[in-house]
Design a protein around this motif. Sequence first.
Motif, PDB file in Angstrom:
ATOM      1  N   ASP A  46       0.852  -1.267  -0.092  1.00 58.89           N
ATOM      2  CA  ASP A  46      -0.086   0.024   0.100  1.00 58.89           C
ATOM      3  C   ASP A  46       0.876   1.394  -0.067  1.00 58.89           C
ATOM      4  N   ASP A  47       0.297   2.179  -0.523  1.00 63.04           N
ATOM      5  CA  ASP A  47       1.070   3.403  -0.653  1.00 63.04           C
ATOM      6  C   ASP A  47       1.084   4.474   0.574  1.00 63.04           C
ATOM      7  N   VAL A  48       2.208   5.026   0.984  1.00 64.58           N
ATOM      8  CA  VAL A  48       2.235   6.267   1.949  1.00 64.58           C
ATOM      9  C   VAL A  48       1.119   7.374   1.673  1.00 64.58           C
ATOM     10  N   GLU A  49       0.309   7.424   2.441  1.00 61.93           N
ATOM     11  CA  GLU A  49      -0.579   8.622   2.216  1.00 61.93           C
ATOM     12  C   GLU A  49      -0.734   9.494   3.412  1.00 61.93           C
ATOM     13  N   ALA A  50      -0.734  10.802   3.302  1.00 62.21           N
ATOM     14  CA  ALA A  50      -0.567  11.615   4.374  1.00 62.21           C
ATOM     15  C   ALA A  50      -1.896  11.680   5.299  1.00 62.21           C
ATOM     16  N   LYS A  51      -2.991  11.368   4.913  1.00 64.70           N
ATOM     17  CA  LYS A  51      -3.905  11.399   5.707  1.00 64.70           C
ATOM     18  C   LYS A  51      -4.070  10.122   6.538  1.00 64.70           C
ATOM     19  N   ASN A  52      -3.368   9.095   6.285  1.00 63.75           N
ATOM     20  CA  ASN A  52      -3.374   8.101   7.293  1.00 63.75           C
ATOM     21  C   ASN A  52      -2.337   8.369   8.387  1.00 63.75           C
ATOM     22  N   ARG A  53      -2.704   8.567   9.492  1.00 63.43           N
ATOM     23  CA  ARG A  53      -2.133   9.261  10.476  1.00 63.43           C
ATOM     24  C   ARG A  53      -2.144   8.747  12.049  1.00 63.43           C
ATOM     25  N   VAL A  54      -1.302   9.105  12.972  1.00 62.57           N
ATOM     26  CA  VAL A  54      -1.433   8.963  14.217  1.00 62.57           C
ATOM     27  C   VAL A  54      -1.447  10.391  14.630  1.00 62.57           C
ATOM     28  N   LEU A  55      -2.127  10.711  15.750  1.00 67.70           N
ATOM     29  CA  LEU A  55      -2.257  12.147  16.255  1.00 67.70           C
ATOM     30  C   LEU A  55      -2.795  12.275  17.759  1.00 67.70           C
ATOM     31  N   ARG A  56      -2.788  13.137  18.450  1.00 66.68           N
ATOM     32  CA  ARG A  56      -3.246  13.154  19.863  1.00 66.68           C
ATOM     33  C   ARG A  56      -4.700  13.042  19.943  1.00 66.68           C
ATOM     34  N   SER A  57      -5.248  12.454  20.790  1.00 71.24           N
ATOM     35  CA  SER A  57      -6.594  12.299  20.882  1.00 71.24           C
ATOM     36  C   SER A  57      -7.199  13.322  21.787  1.00 71.24           C
ATOM     37  N   PRO A  58      -8.782  13.722  21.416  1.00 70.48           N
ATOM     38  CA  PRO A  58      -9.482  14.745  22.179  1.00 70.48           C
ATOM     39  C   PRO A  58      -9.828  13.808  23.371  1.00 70.48           C
ATOM     40  N   LEU A  59      -9.881  12.627  23.505  1.00 68.83           N
ATOM     41  CA  LEU A  59     -10.203  12.058  24.771  1.00 68.83           C
ATOM     42  C   LEU A  59      -9.299  12.473  25.940  1.00 68.83           C
ATOM     43  N   PRO A  60      -9.905  12.225  27.020  1.00 65.38           N
ATOM     44  CA  PRO A  60      -9.187  12.662  28.433  1.00 65.38           C
ATOM     45  C   PRO A  60      -7.979  11.752  28.574  1.00 65.38           C
ATOM     46  N   PRO A  61      -6.883  12.314  28.860  1.00 58.72           N
ATOM     47  CA  PRO A  61      -5.420  11.652  29.012  1.00 58.72           C
ATOM     48  C   PRO A  61      -5.719  10.542  29.974  1.00 58.72           C
TER      49      PRO A  61
END
Length: 592
Positions: A429-444
Amino acid sequence: MPDVIVIGAGGGGPVVAKELAQRGLDVLLLEGGSRNANIEAKWTRLEDDANNPLWGYLRFGADDREMPWWQRDHPQNSQVFHVAGVGGTTAHYFGNSPRTPPGVFAGYAGPDAGAYDTAHRFPFTYEEFRPYLEWVEDTLPILTAPMGTKEEIFFRGCERIGLPVLRQRDTTHDSYRPQENAILQPEGTAGRTTDPALLTYPQAQGCTMCGGCLQGCNLPRQAPRNLKAKRSTDNSYVPMALTADRWAPGGRAVTLVSDAFVTKIHTRTTLLGAPQAVGVTWRDTRTGAVTRVDAKVVVMAGSVVENPRLWLNSGLPNPNGWVGRGLTDHALDWVTGIFDEDTDQDKGQDSACRADFPGRGAIENVGLGPATQVLSMLLSDSGVRGAYGNGRGVTGPWDGKTGRPLGLELKDTMRDNNKLLNMLILTDDDVEAKNRVLRSPLPPDRNGPMPKARMYKRVRSARTLRNREWLAAKAVEIMRAAGARKVIRIDMAPLMLHTQSSMRMGHRASDSVLNADGEARAVRNLFIADNSALPNSVGGVNPTLTTQALATRTAEKIFTRHFGGDPWVNVEAPLSSADDRVTQAVVAAGIT
């Protein structure tokens, strides 16, 4: 103050730790999970006891299974199949260790050069990388998997559709072959009996063919830790790292601290105005105590999901926005065939044969026990077969529409688990910028803001979708040629088992986090050495060998650039983790 701090004792971190300690550096290896000691007493062959994502002993969470698991935010129908603890996710991997096809590297000019993700190739050539692959193959060691009934049936299907056999380790053309697995060969009574009384070391050595690779390997019984059959890093690189002072002239033993969840990477500003990593803070997951330690070099190897989380939670610079972006997962799919003959799918190494299609991906046989077999057929993005299609439910050369079998169909499918054969689709599969890991808005959670893993499956590049459909149809073709009377395609939802590239290295500063040496472009003296550093989906093959070879190369770059050492690959001969000198050191150190 150690020379190097390595964060994470999974697939890549122990490789760096062992290689640097062998050459005399003082290395601190921090692991957020448990030590996973005394596995003969703690680990079982029970599927739910091991693999339940909430409370199994191979979950992503603390060793105390009464405590909650370490949650991730999954905004889509998906599962992140990661393991906490020394050995990390290699504790339940199948040991599959195929080489990356040359087409994903810089400078490749073969006839299939245009078939790959050409925008995100490795920033060096395959010829430069091959010695590091060979180094890991010798160190683990990696050996050709022993064959059984399910492999015979898989090969039958491949032969009948005209696929040739691959008789080398470099993958250059469509072909099938036995897997090259990081599992010791059966010797003595191993593989010849299922009687537990006869499967004790040294009478039994190597793989006992128990069929329980997914549950972690604690066999043969009474074998030294470095002679347990499956070469997960807790059985291979970690014992070597912890005893490097005993078997490597001038070596130093790695200091391993488990239950140490790193929550911050510290930096200072250099005279040139650039940030430089100087140390870390970790939290003891049992007591809550917080500790800081400094070092000259910091290596992140915490996982494709946790590395972006730690970077963002540490407030490290992200000038091009690519921290956490470009996540690849091989767009997995699952095809199950029902046979009239016995397949013996729950015997032997769980995945011992494969077919490779460079530029498209790969297909491999997977044998499972009944509980995990059912689980594998229920993670679908196409709804329930024959009931609703969930917007997809496409038809094809398989029987009926895609989707999960339930009710009478599931009962009929599971009537005899050893009349099933599975094929796992590994899409390039291709590297795609939209597939990502980011910080969740859920409580820490206790360790800070949680990671959110966003994986779009239905909106992928045309090449990724085309490859996935082609491989699924090819798997059905092989299955029918092998003699299956019914074939089910699941249309698997994202199972983040083969996860890569969220902190990718690359040619360009505009779309990569790391340079060609594995060092962060935005933070000096900070390196990454696990799957997240991979620049692409490595052609759709199982990623661990490539990651460990890349970690070996990164360790060599750290040693030569920051500690004035000489390169060793192509100069020294690697020592096997199953070598007698290592065994003597492991036994003397009492490592269990």
